[in-house]
Design a protein around this motif. Structure first.
Motif, PDB file in Angstrom:
ATOM      1  N   THR A 163      42.306 138.387  87.909  1.00 33.18           N
ATOM      2  CA  THR A 163      43.222 137.248  87.821  1.00 33.18           C
ATOM      3  C   THR A 163      44.518 137.615  88.522  1.00 33.18           C
ATOM      4  O   THR A 163      45.086 138.677  88.282  1.00 33.18           O
ATOM      5  N   ILE A 164      44.956 136.723  89.413  1.00 32.62           N
ATOM      6  CA  ILE A 164      46.251 136.931  90.072  1.00 32.62           C
ATOM      7  C   ILE A 164      47.162 135.774  89.686  1.00 32.62           C
ATOM      8  O   ILE A 164      46.695 134.673  89.377  1.00 32.62           O
ATOM      9  N   ALA A 165      48.460 136.017  89.680  1.00 38.95           N
ATOM     10  CA  ALA A 165      49.414 134.981  89.282  1.00 38.95           C
ATOM     11  C   ALA A 165      50.718 135.167  90.025  1.00 38.95           C
ATOM     12  O   ALA A 165      51.147 136.296  90.295  1.00 38.95           O
ATOM     13  N   ARG A 166      51.332 134.037  90.361  1.00 31.57           N
ATOM     14  CA  ARG A 166      52.657 134.061  90.993  1.00 31.57           C
ATOM     15  C   ARG A 166      53.531 133.023  90.307  1.00 31.57           C
ATOM     16  O   ARG A 166      53.189 131.849  90.248  1.00 31.57           O
ATOM     17  N   GLY A 167      54.649 133.472  89.768  1.00 36.76           N
ATOM     18  CA  GLY A 167      55.571 132.551  89.140  1.00 36.76           C
ATOM     19  C   GLY A 167      56.456 131.881  90.169  1.00 36.76           C
ATOM     20  O   GLY A 167      56.833 132.482  91.181  1.00 36.76           O
ATOM     21  N   LYS A 168      56.760 130.629  89.933  1.00 34.29           N
ATOM     22  CA  LYS A 168      57.661 129.871  90.811  1.00 34.29           C
ATOM     23  C   LYS A 168      58.449 128.924  89.933  1.00 34.29           C
ATOM     24  O   LYS A 168      57.935 127.904  89.469  1.00 34.29           O
ATOM     25  N   GLY A 169      59.691 129.294  89.646  1.00 37.98           N
ATOM     26  CA  GLY A 169      60.479 128.473  88.747  1.00 37.98           C
ATOM     27  C   GLY A 169      59.870 128.472  87.359  1.00 37.98           C
ATOM     28  O   GLY A 169      59.722 129.515  86.719  1.00 37.98           O
ATOM     29  N   PHE A 170      59.470 127.282  86.890  1.00 40.51           N
ATOM     30  CA  PHE A 170      58.908 127.152  85.548  1.00 40.51           C
ATOM     31  C   PHE A 170      57.380 127.079  85.556  1.00 40.51           C
ATOM     32  O   PHE A 170      56.767 126.793  84.536  1.00 40.51           O
ATOM     33  N   ASN A 171      56.768 127.299  86.721  1.00 43.29           N
ATOM     34  CA  ASN A 171      55.317 127.230  86.831  1.00 43.29           C
ATOM     35  C   ASN A 171      54.737 128.587  87.196  1.00 43.29           C
ATOM     36  O   ASN A 171      55.411 129.434  87.785  1.00 43.29           O
ATOM     37  N   VAL A 172      53.473 128.771  86.852  1.00 37.32           N
ATOM     38  CA  VAL A 172      52.736 129.972  87.250  1.00 37.32           C
ATOM     39  C   VAL A 172      51.466 129.522  87.973  1.00 37.32           C
ATOM     40  O   VAL A 172      50.670 128.761  87.408  1.00 37.32           O
ATOM     41  N   GLU A 173      51.300 129.961  89.219  1.00 36.99           N
ATOM     42  CA  GLU A 173      50.103 129.653  90.002  1.00 36.99           C
ATOM     43  C   GLU A 173      49.077 130.746  89.734  1.00 36.99           C
ATOM     44  O   GLU A 173      49.359 131.926  89.971  1.00 36.99           O
ATOM     45  N   VAL A 174      47.910 130.366  89.251  1.00 36.26           N
ATOM     46  CA  VAL A 174      46.913 131.332  88.792  1.00 36.26           C
ATOM     47  C   VAL A 174      45.572 131.076  89.462  1.00 36.26           C
ATOM     48  O   VAL A 174      45.163 129.928  89.653  1.00 36.26           O
ATOM     49  N   SER A 175      44.883 132.144  89.831  1.00 35.13           N
ATOM     50  CA  SER A 175      43.505 132.019  90.321  1.00 35.13           C
ATOM     51  C   SER A 175      42.767 133.324  90.064  1.00 35.13           C
ATOM     52  O   SER A 175      43.375 134.388  89.895  1.00 35.13           O
ATOM     53  N   ASP A 176      41.447 133.236  90.030  1.00 34.70           N
ATOM     54  CA  ASP A 176      40.580 134.406  89.889  1.00 34.70           C
ATOM     55  C   ASP A 176      39.933 134.668  91.242  1.00 34.70           C
ATOM     56  O   ASP A 176      39.275 133.786  91.799  1.00 34.70           O
ATOM     57  N   ILE A 177      40.120 135.866  91.780  1.00 37.91           N
ATOM     58  CA  ILE A 177      39.608 136.180  93.114  1.00 37.91           C
ATOM     59  C   ILE A 177      38.715 137.419  93.056  1.00 37.91           C
ATOM     60  O   ILE A 177      38.746 138.193  92.098  1.00 37.91           O
ATOM     61  N   SER A 178      37.934 137.606  94.108  1.00 36.68           N
ATOM     62  CA  SER A 178      37.017 138.740  94.164  1.00 36.68           C
ATOM     63  C   SER A 178      37.777 140.043  94.366  1.00 36.68           C
ATOM     64  O   SER A 178      38.938 140.055  94.794  1.00 36.68           O
ATOM     65  N   ILE A 179      37.103 141.151  94.085  1.00 36.71           N
ATOM     66  CA  ILE A 179      37.696 142.473  94.297  1.00 36.71           C
ATOM     67  C   ILE A 179      37.988 142.669  95.781  1.00 36.71           C
ATOM     68  O   ILE A 179      39.044 143.196  96.163  1.00 36.71           O
ATOM     69  N   GLN A 180      37.058 142.225  96.644  1.00 35.46           N
ATOM     70  CA  GLN A 180      37.260 142.344  98.086  1.00 35.46           C
ATOM     71  C   GLN A 180      38.526 141.641  98.525  1.00 35.46           C
ATOM     72  O   GLN A 180      39.341 142.198  99.273  1.00 35.46           O
ATOM     73  N   GLN A 181      38.681 140.402  98.064  1.00 31.52           N
ATOM     74  CA  GLN A 181      39.832 139.633  98.507  1.00 31.52           C
ATOM     75  C   GLN A 181      41.142 140.242  98.020  1.00 31.52           C
ATOM     76  O   GLN A 181      42.140 140.276  98.751  1.00 31.52           O
ATOM     77  N   ALA A 182      41.143 140.750  96.796  1.00 33.64           N
ATOM     78  CA  ALA A 182      42.349 141.391  96.270  1.00 33.64           C
ATOM     79  C   ALA A 182      42.729 142.606  97.111  1.00 33.64           C
ATOM     80  O   ALA A 182      43.906 142.818  97.425  1.00 33.64           O
ATOM     81  N   CYS A 183      41.741 143.394  97.501  1.00 37.78           N
ATOM     82  CA  CYS A 183      42.014 144.581  98.322  1.00 37.78           C
ATOM     83  C   CYS A 183      42.584 144.196  99.680  1.00 37.78           C
ATOM     84  O   CYS A 183      43.508 144.844 100.195  1.00 37.78           O
ATOM     85  N   LEU A 184      42.048 143.139 100.272  1.00 40.64           N
ATOM     86  CA  LEU A 184      42.526 142.703 101.587  1.00 40.64           C
ATOM     87  C   LEU A 184      43.939 142.138 101.529  1.00 40.64           C
ATOM     88  O   LEU A 184      44.684 142.221 102.503  1.00 40.64           O
ATOM     89  N   ARG A 185      44.305 141.593 100.378  1.00 35.76           N
ATOM     90  CA  ARG A 185      45.604 140.920 100.268  1.00 35.76           C
ATOM     91  C   ARG A 185      46.707 141.816  99.708  1.00 35.76           C
ATOM     92  O   ARG A 185      47.856 141.368  99.558  1.00 35.76           O
ATOM     93  N   LEU A 186      46.412 143.065  99.410  1.00 36.29           N
ATOM     94  CA  LEU A 186      47.432 143.966  98.865  1.00 36.29           C
ATOM     95  C   LEU A 186      48.586 144.162  99.842  1.00 36.29           C
ATOM     96  O   LEU A 186      48.402 144.220 101.059  1.00 36.29           O
ATOM     97  N   LYS A 187      49.782 144.294  99.292  1.00 33.67           N
ATOM     98  CA  LYS A 187      50.914 144.712 100.117  1.00 33.67           C
ATOM     99  C   LYS A 187      50.695 146.152 100.551  1.00 33.67           C
ATOM    100  O   LYS A 187      50.024 146.930  99.859  1.00 33.67           O
ATOM    101  N   SER A 188      51.290 146.525 101.665  1.00 33.04           N
ATOM    102  CA  SER A 188      51.099 147.873 102.200  1.00 33.04           C
ATOM    103  C   SER A 188      51.507 148.941 101.197  1.00 33.04           C
ATOM    104  O   SER A 188      50.810 149.947 101.037  1.00 33.04           O
ATOM    105  N   GLU A 189      52.623 148.737 100.500  1.00 38.92           N
ATOM    106  CA  GLU A 189      53.104 149.749  99.557  1.00 38.92           C
ATOM    107  C   GLU A 189      52.174 149.902  98.349  1.00 38.92           C
ATOM    108  O   GLU A 189      52.260 150.878  97.609  1.00 38.92           O
ATOM    109  N   TYR A 190      51.272 148.938  98.163  1.00 41.38           N
ATOM    110  CA  TYR A 190      50.340 149.003  97.044  1.00 41.38           C
ATOM    111  C   TYR A 190      48.931 149.411  97.456  1.00 41.38           C
ATOM    112  O   TYR A 190      47.984 149.223  96.704  1.00 41.38           O
ATOM    113  N   GLY A 191      48.782 149.958  98.661  1.00 43.16           N
ATOM    114  CA  GLY A 191      47.519 150.585  99.015  1.00 43.16           C
ATOM    115  C   GLY A 191      46.659 149.886 100.026  1.00 43.16           C
ATOM    116  O   GLY A 191      45.537 150.318 100.277  1.00 43.16           O
TER     117      GLY A 191
END
Length: 595
Positions: A163-191
């Protein structure tokens, strides 16, 4: 008499006149952030490596922020706003619903376990030393390029997701993504690209395509429909715009007729940026364009000095790995590789990286052909000749005999590639579907790769003096690549999913992001700005990567379109895609930008 912990309560409620950590908001604009360097240092010196807090709602599970520099784990454990629509029959203040989580520290492991409102279990085990974490738990607490955080691992099924989430003001955008997609979307400092590197040959459509996004409100019920406490401004900020090093331009809708005053001004602005040493890259979902033809169009028809942009990129310290020797020997190809990207180029890059040898190519023109051959893919089977003209055998009726006759010419296809086909026929769709279905039946399923997921494209407008007056000035549309790939996928049972390589797909992003040695463009999204005219492709691309973005109202998106989207967002009318498609700034056209 006083209740227990009286002094602590006085301290926490500000009785002594000082700001306290107990009532300190650890979020910025509703989204978690790392603690400051001074706080990290103080905690490290105090041998504190795990910090658990509450009183800050952020969805249906605790939020974890891992600090790569020290190993500090900060957990915000508050699910009190998990479901604003929860039943209030027994408890009028119930905004939690059925969501529940438990945070425990046992030895050197921090455990999170719980259930979401729909009853699905989640949990993870995290260590201060990240090297002790196992996948997929190791992803929790890491941040993605769009500033989302990986919150927890969904358990209870073989196909585990995070599960990934991003807060924006008073809302939280949430979705469930695959392990592959999470790895591809990591920031550089996070691996990203390191311990979490993903091999492109392992990518499948169901693992890489965007997941369904839900927006959860972290407001009391009575405030959900009230006027917002603040409105977001999209006014252009010149100083922030100028701070970037790389500028990605969408071609259509941004670059206007160079024979008009407005068009000339746009070209002048782009060339001024290049003269200042900025890196300029043009991107397009037009699969009929090769880099060479796109580069020529931008430089010859419009007069943009892309040659200088490439040379500056090669000389910059931050781009020291980028040199002309990294590219093909042909100077035109060498220059265009670093300054223009088309979906045909990204497709050829992906095929080569994934080890695909013999694709069946549905398309029009020779953009594909040029790109495939430059990447060393020469054993393809296409609906067009090398010069881009349509092969006559694909213009026949879709009969059993015609389908089999074509399949016999290339029985060993290992992928289907779909671009825009101006002369699409039922026979072409049937042949592609045959390859897909038979590969499944033989236990060797092949992928279908689409150069865009756009369902339609705009060819222009009917003239103002059109014979049928009620149609005058209206947009003329045709089917897009997404419609063509959907027709093929839906012909197969069960329907297949296509891997999208056009903007704003994850593979298009990956192509922009990867180093030159891997065929990428090595774009640092933290120092880049996206300029485009389409909220659903250009602005979403920017938001997925964390880039700042400039929406110009000179193309697909009109001022009326943008105002309508803003009104719907303020009224909180459900539109799961809307949060990902809003720009940082808006201007009428790029001609109005001072460069």
């Amino acid at each position: 008499l006083t209740r227990g912990a009286h002094e602590l309560i006085l301290y926490g409620t500000g009785y002594y006149g000082k700001r306290t950590v107990i009532y300190f908001n650890p979020f910025v604009d509703g989204n978690p952030v790392q603690r400051s360097a001074s706080v990290r240092t103080w905690l490290e010196d105090s041998r504190i490596n795990r910090l658990v807090t509450g009183h800050q709602p952020h969805g249906q599970s605790p939020t974890v922020v891992r600090h790569p520099s020290t190993g500090l784990l900060v957990v915000t454990a508050d699910t009190s706003r998990s479901n604003a629509n929860a039943s209030k029959v027994q408890n009028p203040a119930n905004n939690r619903g059925e969501a529940i989580s438990v945070v425990r520290i046992i030895g050197d492991c921090l455990f999170i376990q719980g259930e979401k409102n729909d009853g699905r279990p989640h949990g993870c085990c995290l260590h201060v030393d990240p090297n002790k974490d196992i996948m997929p738990d190791a992803l929790v607490g890491r941040q993605l390029t769009d500033n989302s955080w990986v919150k927890t691992v969904m358990r209870g099924s073989e196909d585990m997701k995070v599960t990934i989430a991003r807060g924006k003001g008073f809302n939280v955008e949430v979705s469930d993504i695959s392990i592959q997609q999470a790895c591809l979307r990591l920031k550089s400092e996070y691996g990203w690209g390191g311990a979490f590197a993903i091999q492109l040959q392992d990518i499948t459509a169901d693992k890489i395509n965007p997941a369904e996004l839900t927006v959860e409100a972290c407001l009391p019920e009575e405030e959900i429909l009230s006027p917002r406490k603040y409105q977001r401004s999209h006014s252009f900020k010149q100083k922030m715009f100028d701070e970037a090093e790389t500028y990605l331009f969408s071609y259509n809708g941004v670059m206007l007729d160079p024979d008009t005053e407005q068009g000339k001004r746009i070209v002048e602005n782009v060339n001024k940026m290049i003269e200042k040493g900025k890196r300029v890259i043009f991107i397009s979902n037009d699969s009929t364009l090769s880099r060479k033809s796109f580069f020529k169009k931008i430089t010859t028809k419009f007069g943009v000095q892309l040659h200088q942009s490439v040379e500056a990129a090669c000389k910059r310290p931050s781009g020291s790995k980028r040199s002309l020797s990294n590219y093909h020997s042909s100077s035109s190809v060498c220059l265009s590789q670093d300054s223009v990207v088309t979906s045909a180029f990204t497709c050829a890059w992906f095929l080569k990286s994934a080890g695909i040898k013999k694709p069946f190519v549905v398309g029009y023109g020779n953009g594909f052909i040029d790109e495939f051959e430059m990447e060393g893919i020469e054993d393809y089977f296409a609906t067009v000749e090398k010069d881009g003209t349509q092969k006559p055998e694909f213009m026949q009726p879709a009969t059993r005999e015609n389908i089999l006759e074509i399949v016999k010419k290339a029985p060993d296809i290992d992928a289907i590639v779909v671009g825009w086909d101006q002369q699409l026929t039922a026979l072409t769709i049937a042949v592609a579907a045959q390859y897909l279905r038979w590969s499944i039946e033989l236990g060797k399923p092949i992928p279908i790769i689409a150069c865009s997921e756009d369902l339609s494209s705009i060819l222009g407008k009917a003239p103002e003096d059109f014979e049928i007056s009620e149609f005058a000035g209206r947009k003329v549309r045709t089917l897009g690549i997404g419609s063509i790939s959907n027709a093929i996928c839906n012909t197969v049972r069960p329907p297949r999913q296509a891997i999208n390589v056009g903007k704003p797909s994850q593979l298009f992003i990956e192509h922009l992001r990867r180093p030159v040695e891997e065929g990428g463009l090595e774009v640092d999204f933290t120092k880049a700005v996206m300029i485009g005219d389409n909220m659903n492709t250009d602005m979403e691309l920017a938001n997925r990567t964390g880039m700042k973005s400039l929406l110009v109202l000179s193309g697909v998106t009109s001022a009326e379109d943008f105002d309508r989207a803003v009104r719907m967002n303020r009224l909180m009318i459900p539109d799961p895609k809307a949060p990902r498609s809003f720009p940082t700034w808006v201007v009428d056209s790029f001609a109005s930008v001072e460069t």
